[in-house]
Design a protein around this motif. Structure first.
Motif, short mmCIF file in Angstrom:
data_model
loop_
_atom_site.label_atom_id
_atom_site.label_comp_id
_atom_site.label_asym_id
_atom_site.label_seq_id
_atom_site.Cartn_x
_atom_site.Cartn_y
_atom_site.Cartn_z
N ILE A 255 0.79 -1.23 0.06
CA ILE A 255 -0.05 -0.03 -0.01
C ILE A 255 1.01 1.23 -0.14
O ILE A 255 0.26 2.29 -0.46
N SER A 256 1.89 1.16 0.57
CA SER A 256 3.13 2.34 0.45
C SER A 256 3.37 2.77 -1.03
O SER A 256 3.53 3.85 -1.32
N ARG A 257 3.53 1.69 -1.87
CA ARG A 257 4.02 1.78 -3.07
C ARG A 257 2.73 2.32 -4.03
O ARG A 257 3.21 3.17 -4.92
N ALA B 116 -0.41 8.72 1.64
CA ALA B 116 -2.09 8.06 2.00
C ALA B 116 -2.22 6.62 2.02
O ALA B 116 -3.45 6.38 1.86
N ALA B 117 -1.31 6.03 2.16
CA ALA B 117 -1.47 4.48 2.26
C ALA B 117 -2.49 4.35 3.32
O ALA B 117 -3.13 3.23 3.17
N TRP B 118 -2.65 4.99 4.58
CA TRP B 118 -3.41 4.42 5.62
C TRP B 118 -4.85 4.58 5.13
O TRP B 118 -5.77 4.02 5.41
N MET B 119 -5.08 5.46 3.99
CA MET B 119 -6.50 5.75 3.52
C MET B 119 -6.94 4.54 2.87
O MET B 119 -8.16 4.02 3.08
N GLU B 120 -6.15 3.79 2.10
CA GLU B 120 -6.45 2.50 1.63
C GLU B 120 -6.99 1.48 2.71
O GLU B 120 -7.83 0.60 2.19
N MET C 283 6.90 7.26 19.42
CA MET C 283 6.38 8.84 19.24
C MET C 283 7.49 9.76 19.11
O MET C 283 7.28 10.68 18.51
N ASN C 284 8.55 9.46 19.56
CA ASN C 284 9.50 10.50 19.80
C ASN C 284 9.98 10.41 18.30
O ASN C 284 11.19 11.15 17.85
N TRP C 285 9.80 9.54 17.26
CA TRP C 285 10.37 9.66 15.87
C TRP C 285 9.30 10.02 14.81
O TRP C 285 9.27 9.92 13.62
N TRP C 286 7.94 10.26 15.41
CA TRP C 286 6.86 10.77 14.49
C TRP C 286 7.21 12.16 13.86
O TRP C 286 7.68 12.98 14.46
N HIS C 287 6.71 12.14 12.86
CA HIS C 287 7.20 13.39 12.00
C HIS C 287 5.57 13.62 11.09
O HIS C 287 5.33 12.82 10.21
N PHE C 288 4.69 14.50 11.55
CA PHE C 288 3.46 14.61 10.97
C PHE C 288 3.60 15.04 9.43
O PHE C 288 2.51 14.81 8.72
N THR C 289 4.67 15.64 9.27
CA THR C 289 4.86 16.19 8.01
C THR C 289 4.88 15.45 6.91
O THR C 289 4.66 15.34 5.60
N TYR C 290 5.27 14.02 7.44
CA TYR C 290 5.53 12.82 6.42
C TYR C 290 4.14 12.34 5.80
O TYR C 290 4.18 11.63 5.03
N PHE D 101 8.99 6.96 8.85
CA PHE D 101 9.83 6.99 7.74
C PHE D 101 9.34 7.77 6.63
O PHE D 101 7.89 7.57 6.25
N PRO D 102 10.14 8.38 5.88
CA PRO D 102 9.32 8.92 4.47
C PRO D 102 8.84 8.26 3.61
O PRO D 102 9.30 7.01 3.45
N ALA D 103 8.15 8.56 2.71
CA ALA D 103 7.17 7.84 1.73
C ALA D 103 8.22 7.26 0.74
O ALA D 103 7.88 6.00 0.27
#
Length: 385
Positions: A35-37, A42-46, A168-175, A244-246
């Motif tokens: 789904i990431s590929r 927006a993979a979570w939307m799938e 949580m300390n690795w979360w980046h909402f901008t990703y 991780f970035p997309a």
């Protein structure tokens, strides 16, 4: 066809636990990679769209079963629609799908275990031990599988939430932006293409006669299991996408292991991935026990066996051989993505839905033919008069 395992009855909470583990385990396999590929950020939307679509289809199928096919499973419904030979063909198609699914999962998890925690151990030895445990649980039957899942579900919930919170300390909402990733058309096509992980519809049509008070409980079981597993999957995928970035999320075949390796909560809480590996292997064992039991049960139905249990050892060996047949893991992933994932929705959604719809039309035609004026039976209060 005799009704195999006629005395087997499972409780609603046990079956709900089994279905939640069956679906959520896909987060530990190659599902996040696919789904990431497909949708990138927006993979979570799938995952969400696939879960909603599964819920809608389940409610349709459950209503038809409750009204027209009480105490029947999908093979017995097929027998009424297509006859004995047609029902046998349908049962074999479902059984082959479960068998191939078992083979793919055993190879994927064996490769993961060998490449992470047991690099010096032969893959055949790890796979054989894994398959023996799966066969033993499947031999215990549907009741044994569901009770095992019921005991294990709290551990899975704690582990899933722990994995999300500990990173949580690795979360980046901008990703997560751009919000629509590769675009709405790709998200919708990916949601359909990878929706086969939600095999709830097919499984519930198989176990329907074995559920305590199915007419009242089945809707609750389906609703809770689909919503619960969708929420767990979405939480894990969202966490993975925020860490991780997309451009990297579609490269890893063992996404949750990679996620667990970044956990760092101080000098005394590092390299805790071994704890999660135990959790994931146990989940995979339950998932494969379900598919192996389903394959044996359906083949037993197709050929009129009095019991499915003699088929478990042979089917375990066939699954193991199919899983280890290909030379490397990449070929397994490619075949899984090309056939099981891409076209699996035809087996787990389209075929059961088509069978029950045709069966429902047949029941209505029979009902009309029984009345000379062709009038339909009245429902509600008038029916009780």
């Amino acid at each position: 066809m005799r009704n195999q395992q006629a005395k087997a009855k499972v409780k609603a909470n046990e079956l709900t636990a089994m279905l939640m583990i069956f679906v959520t385990t896909n987060a530990f396999l190659t599902y996040p990679r696919y789904i990431s590929r497909s949708a990138y950020e927006a993979a979570w939307m799938e995952t969400v769209i696939s879960g909603i679509g599964t819920l809608v289809l389940f409610l349709i199928v459950e209503k038809i079963f409750r009204r027209y096919f009480r105490n029947l499973d999908i093979v017995e419904v097929s027998k009424e629609v297509f006859g004995r030979v047609g029902a046998a063909v349908v049962a074999v198609v479902f059984a082959v799908y479960f068998l191939c699914s078992t083979a793919a999962v055993v190879r994927e998890f064996t490769e993961n275990v060998v490449s992470t925690v047991l690099p010096a151990t032969p893959i055949l030895l790890v796979g054989a031990v894994f398959m023996f445990a799966v066969g033993y649980i499947a031999y215990a039957g549907l009741e044994g599988i569901c009770r095992t899942a019921y005991i294990f579900l709290p551990i899975l919930l704690v582990g899933t939430l722990g994995l999300c919170v500990a990173t949580m300390n690795w979360w980046h909402f901008t990703y997560l932006f751009p919000l629509w990733g590769t675009g709405v058309p790709r998200i919708l096509s990916g949601s359909l293409q990878y929706s086969s992980i939600f095999a709830n519809v097919l499984l519930l049509t198989i176990v329907y006669p074995h559920v305590h008070d199915a007419a009242k409980k089945m809707r609750q079981i389906g609703f809770v299991s689909i919503i619960g597993s969708t929420a767990l999957l979405t939480a894990l995928v969202l966490t993975y996408l925020m860490v991780f970035p997309a451009v990297e999320t579609g490269q890893s075949s063992f996404a949750m292991y990679r996620l667990a390796r970044v956990i760092h909560l101080g000098p005394f809480f590092q390299r805790v991935e071994s704890v999660f590996i135990f959790l994931w292997v146990t989940s995979a064992t339950v998932k494969m026990a379900v598919t192996l039991w389903g394959a044996a049960y359906l083949i037993g139905k197709a050929f009129g066996w009095p019991s499915y249990r003699p088929g478990i050892p042979a089917l375990s060996l066939i699954s193991f051989s199919l899983g280890m047949w290909l030379e490397n893991w990449i070929e397994v992933i490619n075949l899984d993505a090309k056939y099981l994932m891409r076209w699996g929705w035809l087996v787990v959604f389209a075929l059961p839905l088509a069978i029950v719809l045709v069966g429902m039309l047949g029941q209505k035609v029979k009902g009309n033919r029984s009345r000379p004026d062709g009038s339909r039976r009245r429902r509600g209060k008038l029916q009780n008069v």
